[in-house]
Motif scaffolding. Structure first.
Motif, PDB file in Angstrom:
ATOM      1  N   ASN A 195      13.679  45.661  22.343  1.00  0.00           N
ATOM      2  CA  ASN A 195      13.022  44.936  21.251  1.00  0.00           C
ATOM      3  C   ASN A 195      12.620  45.853  20.102  1.00  0.00           C
ATOM      4  OD1 ASN A 195      13.314  42.535  22.544  1.00  0.00           O
ATOM      5  ND2 ASN A 195      11.183  42.363  23.222  1.00  0.00           N
ATOM      6  N   ASN A 196      12.424  47.128  20.392  1.00  0.00           N
ATOM      7  CA  ASN A 196      12.001  48.059  19.348  1.00  0.00           C
ATOM      8  C   ASN A 196      13.138  48.978  18.891  1.00  0.00           C
ATOM      9  OD1 ASN A 196       8.912  47.691  19.003  1.00  0.00           O
ATOM     10  ND2 ASN A 196       9.265  47.601  21.210  1.00  0.00           N
ATOM     11  N   ASN A 197      14.397  48.517  19.157  1.00  0.00           N
ATOM     12  CA  ASN A 197      15.599  49.134  18.569  1.00  0.00           C
ATOM     13  C   ASN A 197      15.792  50.604  18.943  1.00  0.00           C
ATOM     14  OD1 ASN A 197      16.205  46.707  17.156  1.00  0.00           O
ATOM     15  ND2 ASN A 197      14.658  47.259  15.621  1.00  0.00           N
ATOM     16  N   PHE A 198      15.511  50.926  20.219  1.00  0.00           N
ATOM     17  CA  PHE A 198      15.811  52.273  20.683  1.00  0.00           C
ATOM     18  C   PHE A 198      17.246  52.373  21.210  1.00  0.00           C
ATOM     19  CE2 PHE A 198      11.135  52.267  21.255  1.00  0.00           C
ATOM     20  CZ  PHE A 198      10.841  53.343  20.437  1.00  0.00           C
ATOM     21  N   ALA A 199      17.841  51.238  21.577  1.00  0.00           N
ATOM     22  CA  ALA A 199      19.125  51.250  22.278  1.00  0.00           C
ATOM     23  C   ALA A 199      20.304  51.350  21.320  1.00  0.00           C
ATOM     24  CB  ALA A 199      19.257  49.987  23.128  1.00  0.00           C
ATOM     25  N   SER A 200      21.314  52.088  21.772  1.00  0.00           N
ATOM     26  CA  SER A 200      22.573  52.153  21.029  1.00  0.00           C
ATOM     27  C   SER A 200      23.502  51.075  21.561  1.00  0.00           C
ATOM     28  CB  SER A 200      23.214  53.531  21.219  1.00  0.00           C
ATOM     29  OG  SER A 200      23.562  53.705  22.592  1.00  0.00           O
ATOM     30  N   LEU A 223      21.410  50.944  33.697  1.00  0.00           N
ATOM     31  CA  LEU A 223      20.220  51.151  32.859  1.00  0.00           C
ATOM     32  C   LEU A 223      19.073  51.731  33.680  1.00  0.00           C
ATOM     33  CD1 LEU A 223      20.190  47.945  30.623  1.00  0.00           C
ATOM     34  CD2 LEU A 223      20.438  50.310  29.843  1.00  0.00           C
ATOM     35  N   GLN A 224      18.917  51.254  34.911  1.00  0.00           N
ATOM     36  CA  GLN A 224      17.852  51.798  35.764  1.00  0.00           C
ATOM     37  C   GLN A 224      18.039  53.294  35.960  1.00  0.00           C
ATOM     38  OE1 GLN A 224      16.583  50.122  39.404  1.00  0.00           O
ATOM     39  NE2 GLN A 224      16.502  48.018  38.656  1.00  0.00           N
ATOM     40  N   ASN A 225      19.260  53.696  36.260  1.00  0.00           N
ATOM     41  CA  ASN A 225      19.532  55.122  36.466  1.00  0.00           C
ATOM     42  C   ASN A 225      19.267  55.914  35.191  1.00  0.00           C
ATOM     43  OD1 ASN A 225      20.320  54.687  39.114  1.00  0.00           O
ATOM     44  ND2 ASN A 225      22.456  54.317  38.551  1.00  0.00           N
ATOM     45  N   LEU A 226      19.627  55.309  34.037  1.00  0.00           N
ATOM     46  CA  LEU A 226      19.391  55.983  32.763  1.00  0.00           C
ATOM     47  C   LEU A 226      17.895  56.125  32.491  1.00  0.00           C
ATOM     48  CD1 LEU A 226      20.352  57.123  30.010  1.00  0.00           C
ATOM     49  CD2 LEU A 226      20.298  54.759  29.162  1.00  0.00           C
ATOM     50  N   PHE A 227      17.175  55.024  32.618  1.00  0.00           N
ATOM     51  CA  PHE A 227      15.742  55.059  32.314  1.00  0.00           C
ATOM     52  C   PHE A 227      15.001  56.013  33.244  1.00  0.00           C
ATOM     53  CE2 PHE A 227      15.961  50.417  30.618  1.00  0.00           C
ATOM     54  CZ  PHE A 227      16.533  50.880  29.452  1.00  0.00           C
ATOM     55  N   PRO A 279      10.675  57.236  24.615  1.00  0.00           N
ATOM     56  CA  PRO A 279      10.932  57.452  23.182  1.00  0.00           C
ATOM     57  C   PRO A 279       9.733  57.000  22.365  1.00  0.00           C
ATOM     58  CG  PRO A 279      12.134  55.544  23.976  1.00  0.00           C
ATOM     59  CD  PRO A 279      11.552  56.205  25.191  1.00  0.00           C
ATOM     60  N   GLN A 280       9.520  57.622  21.233  1.00  0.00           N
ATOM     61  CA  GLN A 280       8.364  57.325  20.398  1.00  0.00           C
ATOM     62  C   GLN A 280       8.811  56.845  19.022  1.00  0.00           C
ATOM     63  OE1 GLN A 280       4.729  58.107  21.255  1.00  0.00           O
ATOM     64  NE2 GLN A 280       5.837  57.623  23.125  1.00  0.00           N
ATOM     65  N   LEU A 281       8.163  55.800  18.533  1.00  0.00           N
ATOM     66  CA  LEU A 281       8.376  55.371  17.156  1.00  0.00           C
ATOM     67  C   LEU A 281       7.679  56.347  16.217  1.00  0.00           C
ATOM     68  CD1 LEU A 281       7.693  51.547  17.467  1.00  0.00           C
ATOM     69  CD2 LEU A 281       9.892  52.591  16.992  1.00  0.00           C
ATOM     70  N   ASN A 282       8.181  56.469  15.023  1.00  0.00           N
ATOM     71  CA  ASN A 282       7.516  57.310  14.035  1.00  0.00           C
ATOM     72  C   ASN A 282       6.207  56.674  13.614  1.00  0.00           C
ATOM     73  OD1 ASN A 282       9.614  59.213  13.964  1.00  0.00           O
ATOM     74  ND2 ASN A 282      10.764  57.967  12.494  1.00  0.00           N
ATOM     75  N   GLU A 283       5.125  57.453  13.613  1.00  0.00           N
ATOM     76  CA  GLU A 283       3.833  56.939  13.181  1.00  0.00           C
ATOM     77  C   GLU A 283       3.872  56.703  11.668  1.00  0.00           C
ATOM     78  OE1 GLU A 283       1.352  56.080  14.933  1.00  0.00           O
ATOM     79  OE2 GLU A 283       1.759  56.947  16.898  1.00  0.00           O
ATOM     80  N   PRO A 284       3.408  55.560  11.216  1.00  0.00           N
ATOM     81  CA  PRO A 284       3.391  55.291   9.774  1.00  0.00           C
ATOM     82  C   PRO A 284       2.410  56.188   9.043  1.00  0.00           C
ATOM     83  CG  PRO A 284       2.218  53.587  10.953  1.00  0.00           C
ATOM     84  CD  PRO A 284       2.846  54.439  11.973  1.00  0.00           C
ATOM     85  N   ILE A 285       2.717  56.505   7.802  1.00  0.00           N
ATOM     86  CA  ILE A 285       1.840  57.381   7.024  1.00  0.00           C
ATOM     87  C   ILE A 285       0.500  56.708   6.764  1.00  0.00           C
ATOM     88  CG2 ILE A 285       1.569  58.571   4.808  1.00  0.00           C
ATOM     89  CD1 ILE A 285       4.610  58.865   4.725  1.00  0.00           C
ATOM     90  N   ASN A 286       0.532  55.439   6.370  1.00  0.00           N
ATOM     91  CA  ASN A 286      -0.697  54.713   6.048  1.00  0.00           C
ATOM     92  C   ASN A 286      -1.200  53.938   7.269  1.00  0.00           C
ATOM     93  OD1 ASN A 286      -0.608  55.552   3.318  1.00  0.00           O
ATOM     94  ND2 ASN A 286       0.885  53.929   2.881  1.00  0.00           N
ATOM     95  N   GLN A 287      -1.522  54.669   8.314  1.00  0.00           N
ATOM     96  CA  GLN A 287      -2.008  54.036   9.540  1.00  0.00           C
ATOM     97  C   GLN A 287      -3.444  53.557   9.359  1.00  0.00           C
ATOM     98  OE1 GLN A 287      -1.633  56.495  12.967  1.00  0.00           O
ATOM     99  NE2 GLN A 287      -2.566  55.015  14.345  1.00  0.00           N
TER     100      GLN A 287
END
Length: 722
Positions: free
Chosen positions: A434-439, A450-454, A461-469
């Motif tokens: 849902n947060n677009n980490f997957a290729s 997927l289980q083996n991969l995860f 994985p981490q989303l980039n923190e927004p500048i104006n948090q």
């Protein structure tokens, strides 16, 4: 009907006036009875008036200190755009809402557009949709929906409908059914929304029961009549004091705060925390599953070995021996020692009483007594070798059964671990995609891949923190000291008014020269004179009353009691928080407040002050004080007062009753009943006395009349002769 009398025609005397004056003296005892009755009635009313005041005071305490908590706390949110809060009396410390990932949302199902309006009948709707409606006039659907607590209703709501019913009527019936959904039909489309927000894990928030009646949803444009949810419900997901959690609604309670989430903010921060937690949960579940799988494999191998060992020894028995073996209790056979076998061979176990020749204190007899006659008979005919073979087989069977039980437990643990793993996997998978980490490559993997991969991820994985948090929303609570002081002041004022009034009643002067007025006395007085007289006559009706005097004494004693059950012993007396009796001993125990002392106590420990006044303790609690266990009253001061008031009210009711009681149910009522009977008796007696007076005066009148007649006759004869 009263008797009409005319007297004094012969004598010229005012007989009626004479009789009235004579009766005044005669009715003196009756006047005293009526005065006594009036006194009892006034006293009864005075008691009841006191009880009304006591009940009003009791209601005042309940409304202002128990139903409405004394320790009123206020909550402050640093950003009400995102989060608002109300503090309960249990609110302590500070809460920080770092982020809100998503708000709770209600599940919804929306059908395709159909050619119908609100006035279309259901039969017409079915026909227009090309669906055959059952011939039965009455059909029904069953709906289960998410409840307020976030769980799916355990029992379905049945909603009946008819062919002739219009769509509007059907919608109204659904909405009034209590099924937990709201239906709307507009512009040819049906929408059904759950009344409560939240997500049902592993299922839908609106479930339609199977059956012919559910076909109505197909007629309304739903592809699957038993699965109408097109938008699943969502839980509110947020981070509080560093912990990511969720609730089925946007309004909930945490740590004494009633919180309402208004909007999302810092979603990326919540997602990052969710991903970390979800990955850790997944890895923990995977490790747990792997461990459970290993245990299961080991237990399965143990069982297979035990099964094989048993099969070998069991198959060495011939068919007759196998049948005999199966008759026995296996534990008995396994526990046989060589000495036991020798004893069994030594004893004769045949006959009507096969155990008769075995001594009662023999240990083997206790075991043999548990066997059936059939088992004893077989046992008597077995050889030593057969008994030892049976023992070996039993030992292997019991080991096999034990291995099988352990295998079943391991299998159940493995299944549970598998369910937890699948749940954790799908949570992480949903967040990940849902947060677009997957290729694109990953999106095409199977769940196993997927289980083996995860599981191989070293970190989420981490989303980039927004500048104006946005800054975290801070919730703080504070005690409204001024409000508590004002309410305590109001209590003291109300309490003092009650105590003063009760004291005034006890000490009210009694004017013994002012008795209740008789009927004749009232006739001779003006209304104002009567009013002033009765003020004096009613004074002192409760002077020195034992109920009020003892009740006030009990209430006053409460003021000086400490409460050893309070955690903060510094504030376990009224005096310690600035409340004490007035210095004027003539005031009868009224209270006064040292406001500076009360404010200091409230600012230091408001909970201790509130507990001292309103604690819901026990009248006879066991409390250890200085190492000694004592029986003490641990209730708050105001609760003790209510209890004493209840006792006074009960005693007053026993003496003066209530309006709904009859006279036999209370003391003064019995007095009044007795005096009413005595009054009636005297009234009957006075009627007789008055009748006798009139009889005598009537006789006198007759005699005077006769004398007058004789005198007139003699005078007439005298004048005629002359």
């Amino acid at each position: 009907m009263s008797t009409m009398r005319i007297g004094g025609l012969a004598s010229g005397m005012d007989i009626e006036s004479l009789v009235e004056k004579l009766m005044v003296a005669e009715r003196a005892p009756l006047d005293k009875l009526e005065q006594k009755k009036q006194t009892y009635e006034w006293q009864r009313d005075a008691y009841r008036e006191i009880n009304t005041k006591l009940k009003n005071f009791d209601t005042y305490l309940a409304d202002n200190f128990f139903l409405k908590n004394l320790n009123a706390k206020t909550a402050t949110s640093s950003n009400e755009k995102y989060v608002t809060a109300v503090a309960t009396n249990a609110a302590t410390g500070t809460l920080t809402i770092e982020s809100v990932y998503q708000l709770a949302k209600a599940a919804r199902g929306i059908g395709k557009q159909v050619n119908a309006t609100g006035t279309t009948t259901l039969a017409e709707l079915f026909n227009a949709s090309g669906i055959t409606m059952p011939d039965d006039n009455e059909q029904y659907i069953e709906i289960r929906a998410i409840q307020k607590d976030g769980t799916l209703a355990s029992k379905a709501t049945k909603i009946e409908y008819k062919r002739s019913m219009t769509i509007n009527e059907f919608i109204q019936k659904v909405n009034s059914s209590g099924a937990g959904v709201t239906a709307v039909f507009e512009n040819g489309r049906l929408s059904i929304t759950a009344n409560y927000t939240g997500e049902v894990k592993g299922g839908n928030e609106i479930v339609i029961g199977e059956g012919s009646g559910s076909e109505i949803f197909r007629a309304f444009g739903f592809d699957n009549p038993t699965n109408i949810v097109t938008e699943k419900g969502k839980n509110a997901v947020f981070q509080v004091n560093g912990i990511v959690t969720e609730r089925s609604t946007n309004s909930f309670n945490i740590a004494g705060y009633s919180i309402t989430l208004k909007d999302t903010f810092n979603s990326e921060k919540a997602v990052n925390a969710l991903l970390v937690d979800a990955l850790n949960d997944f890895k923990f579940a995977k490790d747990k599953f792997d461990t459970a799988s290993s245990v299961y494999d080991a237990k399965n191998q143990d069982f297979q070995t035990a099964q094989a060992d048993f099969d070998v020894v069991f198959n060495q028995l011939d068919p007759t021996e196998q049948e005999q073996y199966n008759t026995f209790n296996k534990t008995f056979l396994k526990n046989l020692t060589d000495d036991d076998i020798a004893e069994i061979l030594h004893f004769d176990l045949s006959g009507e009483d096969p155990l008769a020749n075995i001594p009662d204190d023999h240990e083997l007899k206790k075991q043999l007594s548990k066997l059936s006659p059939e088992e004893l008979n077989i046992l008597d005919n077995l050889s030593e070798e057969q008994l030892k073979d049976f023992r070996t087989v039993a030992d292997k069977e019991i080991a096999k059964n034990q291995a099988e039980q352990e295998l079943n437990v391991a299998e159940a643990n493995k299944e549970k671990a598998s369910e937890e793993l699948n749940s954790a996997f799908h949570i992480f998978k949903e967040l990940y995609f849902n947060n677009n980490f997957a290729s694109e490559e990953i999106e095409n993997m199977t769940d196993e891949e997927l289980q083996n991969l995860f599981y191989s991820f070293s970190e989420a994985p981490q989303l980039n923190e927004p500048i104006n948090q946005e800054n975290a929303v801070t919730l703080t609570s504070s005690t409204n000291v001024d409000d508590i002081i004002d309410r305590i002041k109001e209590f003291v004022k109300t309490y003092n008014e009650l105590i003063t009034e009760l004291n005034n009643k006890i000490n009210e002067p009694k004017y013994r020269d002012y008795q209740p007025l008789t009927t004749l006395q009232r006739k001779e007085m003006e209304n104002k004179e009567i009013e002033l007289w009765e003020q004096k006559a009613k004074s002192g009706l409760l002077r020195g009353d034992d109920i009020l005097r003892e009740g006030l004494s009990s209430i006053r004693s409460l003021i000086y009691q400490s409460n050893p059950a309070l955690p903060n012993t510094k504030y376990n007396t009224l005096y310690s928080i600035g409340i004490n009796t007035t210095k004027n001993y003539l005031s009868g125990g009224t209270l006064e407040i040292d406001e500076s002392k009360l404010r200091a106590a409230l600012e230091e420990d408001p909970d201790a002050v509130v507990q001292l006044l309103t604690m819901n303790g026990d009248e006879k609690a066991k409390v250890t004080v200085n190492g000694e266990t004592k029986t003490v009253d641990t209730r708050g001061f105001l609760r003790k007062i209510r209890a004493e008031i209840d006792k006074i009210e009960l005693k007053i009711e026993q003496r003066a009753g209530r309006a709904a009681m009859n006279e036999t149910q209370y003391t003064l009522g019995k007095y009044l009943r007795d005096i009413n009977q005595r009054i009636k008796d005297w009234q009957d007696r006075l009627t007789g006395i008055e009748q006798r007076y009139w009889t005598r005066f009537t006789q006198m009148e007759k005699m005077i009349s006769q004398a007058n007649s004789q005198s007139s006759m003699l005078m007439g004869q005298f004048y005629s002769n002359s």
